[in-house]
Motif scaffolding. Sequence first.
Motif, PDB file in Angstrom:
ATOM      1  N   GLY A   1      -8.449  43.901 -55.497  1.00 51.40           N
ATOM      2  CA  GLY A   1      -6.914  43.658 -56.488  1.00 51.40           C
ATOM      3  C   GLY A   1      -5.605  43.173 -55.474  1.00 51.40           C
ATOM      4  N   ARG A   2      -6.213  41.995 -54.603  1.00 49.93           N
ATOM      5  CA  ARG A   2      -5.170  41.355 -54.079  1.00 49.93           C
ATOM      6  C   ARG A   2      -3.570  40.982 -54.274  1.00 49.93           C
ATOM      7  NH1 ARG A   2      -8.908  38.561 -49.283  1.00 49.93           N
ATOM      8  NH2 ARG A   2      -9.913  37.752 -50.925  1.00 49.93           N
ATOM      9  N   ARG A   3      -4.473  40.675 -55.880  1.00 57.72           N
ATOM     10  CA  ARG A   3      -3.750  39.586 -56.252  1.00 57.72           C
ATOM     11  C   ARG A   3      -2.132  40.473 -57.086  1.00 57.72           C
ATOM     12  NH1 ARG A   3      -8.260  37.591 -59.547  1.00 57.72           N
ATOM     13  NH2 ARG A   3      -8.775  35.938 -58.328  1.00 57.72           N
ATOM     14  N   LEU A   4      -2.036  41.659 -57.196  1.00 59.18           N
ATOM     15  CA  LEU A   4      -1.058  42.458 -57.428  1.00 59.18           C
ATOM     16  C   LEU A   4      -0.806  43.868 -56.465  1.00 59.18           C
ATOM     17  CD1 LEU A   4      -2.387  43.172 -61.481  1.00 59.18           C
ATOM     18  CD2 LEU A   4      -0.705  42.022 -60.377  1.00 59.18           C
ATOM     19  N   PHE A   5       0.425  43.941 -55.821  1.00 61.29           N
ATOM     20  CA  PHE A   5       0.569  44.950 -55.290  1.00 61.29           C
ATOM     21  C   PHE A   5       2.091  46.091 -55.922  1.00 61.29           C
ATOM     22  CE2 PHE A   5       0.662  41.544 -52.512  1.00 61.29           C
ATOM     23  CZ  PHE A   5      -1.060  42.004 -51.948  1.00 61.29           C
ATOM     24  N   PRO A   6       1.619  47.101 -56.693  1.00 55.06           N
ATOM     25  CA  PRO A   6       2.448  48.141 -56.929  1.00 55.06           C
ATOM     26  C   PRO A   6       3.333  48.731 -55.852  1.00 55.06           C
ATOM     27  CG  PRO A   6      -0.198  49.292 -57.894  1.00 55.06           C
ATOM     28  CD  PRO A   6       0.639  47.448 -56.972  1.00 55.06           C
ATOM     29  N   ASN A   7       3.180  49.137 -54.728  1.00 56.43           N
ATOM     30  CA  ASN A   7       4.360  49.737 -53.937  1.00 56.43           C
ATOM     31  C   ASN A   7       5.358  48.522 -53.588  1.00 56.43           C
ATOM     32  OD1 ASN A   7       3.073  52.219 -53.479  1.00 56.43           O
ATOM     33  ND2 ASN A   7       1.485  51.221 -52.184  1.00 56.43           N
ATOM     34  N   ALA A   8       5.030  47.313 -53.372  1.00 52.19           N
ATOM     35  CA  ALA A   8       6.123  46.471 -53.754  1.00 52.19           C
ATOM     36  C   ALA A   8       6.270  45.392 -54.684  1.00 52.19           C
ATOM     37  CB  ALA A   8       6.488  45.390 -52.397  1.00 52.19           C
ATOM     38  N   PRO A   9       5.729  45.306 -56.039  1.00 49.76           N
ATOM     39  CA  PRO A   9       6.018  44.083 -57.254  1.00 49.76           C
ATOM     40  C   PRO A   9       6.270  43.295 -56.858  1.00 49.76           C
ATOM     41  CG  PRO A   9       6.644  46.513 -57.516  1.00 49.76           C
ATOM     42  CD  PRO A   9       6.472  46.731 -56.688  1.00 49.76           C
ATOM     43  N   GLY A  10       7.096  42.944 -55.464  1.00 48.95           N
ATOM     44  CA  GLY A  10       7.987  41.712 -55.826  1.00 48.95           C
ATOM     45  C   GLY A  10       7.118  40.730 -54.746  1.00 48.95           C
ATOM     46  N   SER A  11       6.150  41.359 -54.079  1.00 47.31           N
ATOM     47  CA  SER A  11       5.164  40.608 -52.678  1.00 47.31           C
ATOM     48  C   SER A  11       3.749  40.603 -53.799  1.00 47.31           C
ATOM     49  CB  SER A  11       5.133  41.433 -51.969  1.00 47.31           C
ATOM     50  OG  SER A  11       6.732  41.858 -51.341  1.00 47.31           O
ATOM     51  N   SER A  12       3.771  41.363 -54.317  1.00 43.07           N
ATOM     52  CA  SER A  12       2.567  40.151 -55.486  1.00 43.07           C
ATOM     53  C   SER A  12       1.417  38.733 -55.561  1.00 43.07           C
ATOM     54  CB  SER A  12       2.086  41.025 -56.723  1.00 43.07           C
ATOM     55  OG  SER A  12       2.619  42.633 -57.052  1.00 43.07           O
ATOM     56  N   LEU A  13       0.777  38.377 -55.310  1.00 46.87           N
ATOM     57  CA  LEU A  13       1.045  37.436 -55.018  1.00 46.87           C
ATOM     58  C   LEU A  13       0.815  36.350 -56.493  1.00 46.87           C
ATOM     59  CD1 LEU A  13      -0.995  34.909 -52.868  1.00 46.87           C
ATOM     60  CD2 LEU A  13      -3.102  35.720 -54.171  1.00 46.87           C
ATOM     61  N   LEU A  14       0.700  37.276 -57.595  1.00 47.79           N
ATOM     62  CA  LEU A  14       1.053  37.093 -59.048  1.00 47.79           C
ATOM     63  C   LEU A  14       2.073  36.294 -59.266  1.00 47.79           C
ATOM     64  CD1 LEU A  14       0.632  36.863 -62.152  1.00 47.79           C
ATOM     65  CD2 LEU A  14       1.009  39.115 -62.530  1.00 47.79           C
ATOM     66  N   MET A  15       3.268  37.747 -58.624  1.00 51.64           N
ATOM     67  CA  MET A  15       5.117  37.033 -58.723  1.00 51.64           C
ATOM     68  C   MET A  15       5.002  35.644 -57.812  1.00 51.64           C
ATOM     69  SD  MET A  15       5.889  39.445 -61.099  1.00 51.64           S
ATOM     70  CE  MET A  15       7.230  39.579 -60.936  1.00 51.64           C
ATOM     71  N   THR A  16       4.721  35.387 -56.299  1.00 51.60           N
ATOM     72  CA  THR A  16       4.619  34.789 -55.468  1.00 51.60           C
ATOM     73  C   THR A  16       4.656  33.356 -55.833  1.00 51.60           C
ATOM     74  OG1 THR A  16       3.235  35.501 -54.540  1.00 51.60           O
ATOM     75  CG2 THR A  16       5.450  36.734 -53.703  1.00 51.60           C
ATOM     76  N   LYS A  17       3.175  33.258 -56.058  1.00 51.54           N
ATOM     77  CA  LYS A  17       2.622  32.223 -56.548  1.00 51.54           C
ATOM     78  C   LYS A  17       3.543  32.135 -57.927  1.00 51.54           C
ATOM     79  CE  LYS A  17      -1.932  30.720 -54.848  1.00 51.54           C
ATOM     80  NZ  LYS A  17      -2.628  29.832 -54.162  1.00 51.54           N
ATOM     81  N   GLY A  18       3.556  32.523 -58.301  1.00 49.88           N
ATOM     82  CA  GLY A  18       4.235  32.078 -60.602  1.00 49.88           C
ATOM     83  C   GLY A  18       5.635  31.778 -60.228  1.00 49.88           C
ATOM     84  N   SER A  19       6.187  31.943 -58.821  1.00 50.70           N
ATOM     85  CA  SER A  19       7.479  31.680 -59.018  1.00 50.70           C
ATOM     86  C   SER A  19       7.675  30.696 -58.437  1.00 50.70           C
ATOM     87  CB  SER A  19       8.320  33.050 -58.459  1.00 50.70           C
ATOM     88  OG  SER A  19       8.089  33.759 -57.510  1.00 50.70           O
TER      89      SER A  19
END
Length: 832
Positions: free
Chosen positions: A184-202
């Motif tokens: 579950g390390r790709r997604l962080f509901p408490n800090a969505p913008g810090s999710s690996l999916l978001m930081t890598k994708g952007s």
Amino acid sequence: MAKRQLHAIAVILLLCSAFSLPAQAEPEQSLTIAELRINPVLTDDVNGAVTLRSADDRKQLTVVGMMRDGKEIDYTRNVEWVVQPEDLARVTSTGMIVPRTNGSGTLLVKTSLGVQATRPLVVSGLGEDHPINFPNQIVPIFSKLGCNGGGCHGKASGQNGFRLSLLGFYPEDDYEFLVYESRGRRLFPNAPGSSLLMTKGSGMVPHGGGGPLKLDSDEYRLLYRWIEQGMPYGSANDPVLTGIQCFPEQRILDTNVEQQIAIIATYSDGHTEDVTRMALFEPNAAEMAEVTPTGLVKTAQLSGEVAIMARYQGYVATFRATIPLGADTQGMPPSKNVIDEAVFGKLKELGIPASAVADDATFLRRVYIDVTGNLPSAEEAQAFLVDTNPNKRAQVIDQLLDSTEYADLFANKWSLLLRNKKQRNEDMTGVYAFYQWVWNNIYENKPYDQMATQVLTASGSIDENPPVAWYRSVTDTESLVEDTSQLFLGVRIQCARCHHHPFEEWSQDDYYGMAAFFSRIGKKNPAGNINTKGQEKRVFHNDGVATAVNPKSKQQMKPCGLGGEPLEIAPEQDPRAELARWMADPQNPFFAKTLVNRYWKHFFGRGIVDPEDDMRATNPPANPELLDKLAESFVQSGYDLKQLVRLICNSNTYQLSALPNDYNLKDKQNFSRYYPKRMSAEVLYDALHQVTGTEPRMNGLPPGESALKLRDVSNAPYFLKVFGQPQGETACECERSDDASLAQSLHLLNSQDVQSKIADGKGRAAQLAAETARPHQEKISELYLWAYSRPPREEELNAALAYVNREGVEAKISYEDVTWALINSKEFMFNH
């Protein structure tokens, strides 16, 4: 832009109505625009209003100008957009409307000349936290950004430890990969913008794929909210996608103009959504038009018809643009049958004049090559040229169809497509038997549906039933499914074996539904034979329930034709017979169209659908009416192959000259002229021997036999291999290569093989040189008749006479040189 648009060609079909107001400007202010319309109007729009139902809702609007002369032109980017009240929504310059606050109002568009149109506008659902559906809303983002493509995370092994299903066809797998893999390390509901999916994708964190996910984009905001909501997958009761549609579906456009299209998705509960910005677009002819990622079509300089494929979540839709040239077509040749009506009708619509009908010599050589694979003899050519019978062309077509050479040519074609080849020496008996079975059926003109049925349902031994040989070459179920689909249905279904077809509707369920038809094939040794070396196995129906397992879902799939309904087949019934019945049904959407398209490609060098065995919604026919009429005629004739050839060859379309006029040089798909094509390997080899007056000699055939009769292609001479003879490895016509190469040129120019035939002591050059009583002019004319089916032109004759009359040069050598020059010309090598 506005000036150019005023001269664009009229829209042939108004696909959707729209609420509008008549033009309010004075007549002198708008001499061309009668009315504007705001499109599209959707079935679930509230009272015809542009309806936005949530903060995520976006709609691509288009504005069509209804011209006073009846034309319709895209004005989407050439109007002023006004929302009243202005805080209700905003509209971008490209026509995309975005909600701002709940309420109702009016949307107004206005041209620079003051012509206006309005539609009601309703916005609701803002401020509500709508649960996000993962398959419907999140997976399309990965497709649009290319994350789940075959070159990135969508490949079987994934990319750098992260995997997605190819093109998002299995959202349940994607959800598992995203939410549960890597603890579950790709997604962080408490800090969505810090999710690996978001930081890598952007691109905030180094990423091999760059940063396709822009921080200020709707895609980023939607992903952020989904993670914030706790990554819901969606409910089993949520609506599912049932299809997509282009608005408009078809337009007539000028060259160098733009047309905005919108893509509307329909769901199982009946509601619609605009998915234009999430769809993927691709033109089928990039030289005619390009399309931006937002659905803006831009036509180029060429005239014709182009299709834009829109793909969204496994569904495809097409927008067709007709781009007329606008030239005068009053001098079109007369229509002789349904082929001419469809082709010339399309050419008139496009404003592309057809070339003139070819002269007798060109026609005779063309039809001999296309129907029999032979050149007409000098005597046959001369007799045809002086014949004054107005029906002589139809008569020679009938004569050729009754010849054994017709059967030679098409038996060669079908034998190779049916993969009739030697894999071991013991196979030759079966190879010969199957070839002869094909030849007999072609010569006797057995209906095509019966031929196909007898191949598919073949049982017993090859000695008793030669089509059983097909099951020797096409052995496993996957090959049977793929060969049957490609050869008889024109569908390349190979992709669907492992995943949903990326450009078509076919899924793994469709693939294994076809596989179930072949699930009860049994093979056994001949009765009484224990030692099976060199023995052909017998094919039989093995009683039992016909099913095939989808390896992905583990479901048992019942026999099902493509696009059809699953069949209940009794255990004692051979499911292959049901497949053949489904295929030969006059209502089958593939069978007849595939055959007529395949034969059209044979005669014209290009299919109505091209490639000829890749028929799909995203590869539409160049002339749909022509394909429909040909297939209808073929079915009505009782699947009569000779009648199909007769219909094609008697048409003025087939008999057009290959020489372009001032307008159709660039036309490559509308059959405004005959498209020259290089003779196939076997035909060219035979033609070389005809012109040189020598006998072909090949292993496995008596001296003098045509290369078209060669059963064992693995033992063919080098000439045939270098000129692209197929080896019967696949059911694809693409295995035969008509491409030119340096090796081919060098072989004709100076190979010992060719030179020895030209210089043969019993060949034509030697014979003509020895006939000293005949004038050179007569002998040169004979050579030209053999090579080109026409007498030499005055300048050609003078040049040849000057060459053979040289003093001190042996006549045989001079005639050899003239022969060499003729066979190395494009006029000889190409059917034109």
